[in-house]
Design a protein around this motif. Structure first.
Motif, PDB file in Angstrom:
ATOM      1  N   SER A  41      12.084  45.577  62.396  1.00  0.00           N
ATOM      2  CA  SER A  41      13.129  46.489  62.840  1.00  0.00           C
ATOM      3  C   SER A  41      12.542  47.833  63.259  1.00  0.00           C
ATOM      4  CB  SER A  41      14.146  46.689  61.721  1.00  0.00           C
ATOM      5  OG  SER A  41      15.081  47.658  62.074  1.00  0.00           O
ATOM      6  N   SER A  43       9.495  48.502  64.253  1.00  0.00           N
ATOM      7  CA  SER A  43       8.677  48.413  65.465  1.00  0.00           C
ATOM      8  C   SER A  43       9.554  48.405  66.712  1.00  0.00           C
ATOM      9  CB  SER A  43       7.783  47.177  65.426  1.00  0.00           C
ATOM     10  OG  SER A  43       8.562  45.998  65.476  1.00  0.00           O
ATOM     11  N   SER A  44      10.703  47.762  66.631  1.00  0.00           N
ATOM     12  CA  SER A  44      11.592  47.768  67.797  1.00  0.00           C
ATOM     13  C   SER A  44      12.203  49.150  68.012  1.00  0.00           C
ATOM     14  CB  SER A  44      12.686  46.715  67.652  1.00  0.00           C
ATOM     15  OG  SER A  44      13.534  47.023  66.580  1.00  0.00           O
ATOM     16  N   GLN A  47       9.601  51.406  69.666  1.00  0.00           N
ATOM     17  CA  GLN A  47       9.452  51.120  71.092  1.00  0.00           C
ATOM     18  C   GLN A  47      10.603  51.702  71.897  1.00  0.00           C
ATOM     19  OE1 GLN A  47       9.021  46.904  71.359  1.00  0.00           O
ATOM     20  NE2 GLN A  47       6.958  46.912  70.513  1.00  0.00           N
TER      21      GLN A  47
END
Length: 88
Positions: A41, A43-44, A47
């Motif tokens: 979660s 890491s998204s 980004q």
């Protein structure tokens, strides 16, 4: 009483020590799974939103705020896990 966690069948007996060991094993399995979900979660989100350290790289106050927030979150998670293990 019988519980199933991630296709792991756990039988509870009357022995308190055995129940505590099994509940600790269940908690660790949950914690591993939860940590993996959180990493995915986060890491998204990074980004999509950009990393706060990179956005305020020249602002020392912002860097301290980011560190304090991160440190407080880690401390809260650690304290919560320790309390759970003590009272399980």
């Amino acid at each position: 009483m019988k519980a199933v966690l991630r296709s792991l069948s756990v039988d509870y007996s009357g022995n308190v020590l055995e129940r505590r060991q099994k509940s600790a094993a269940e908690f660790l399995a949950w914690a591993d799974h939860h940590a993996q979900e959180q990493r995915l979660s986060q890491s998204s989100h990074v980004q999509l939103e950009g990393h706060p350290d990179l956005l305020d790289s020249k602002n020392a106050v912002a860097q301290q705020r980011v560190w304090a927030t991160r440190h407080a979150r880690e401390k809260h998670l650690h304290d919560s896990a320790m309390a759970h293990l003590r009272h399980a």
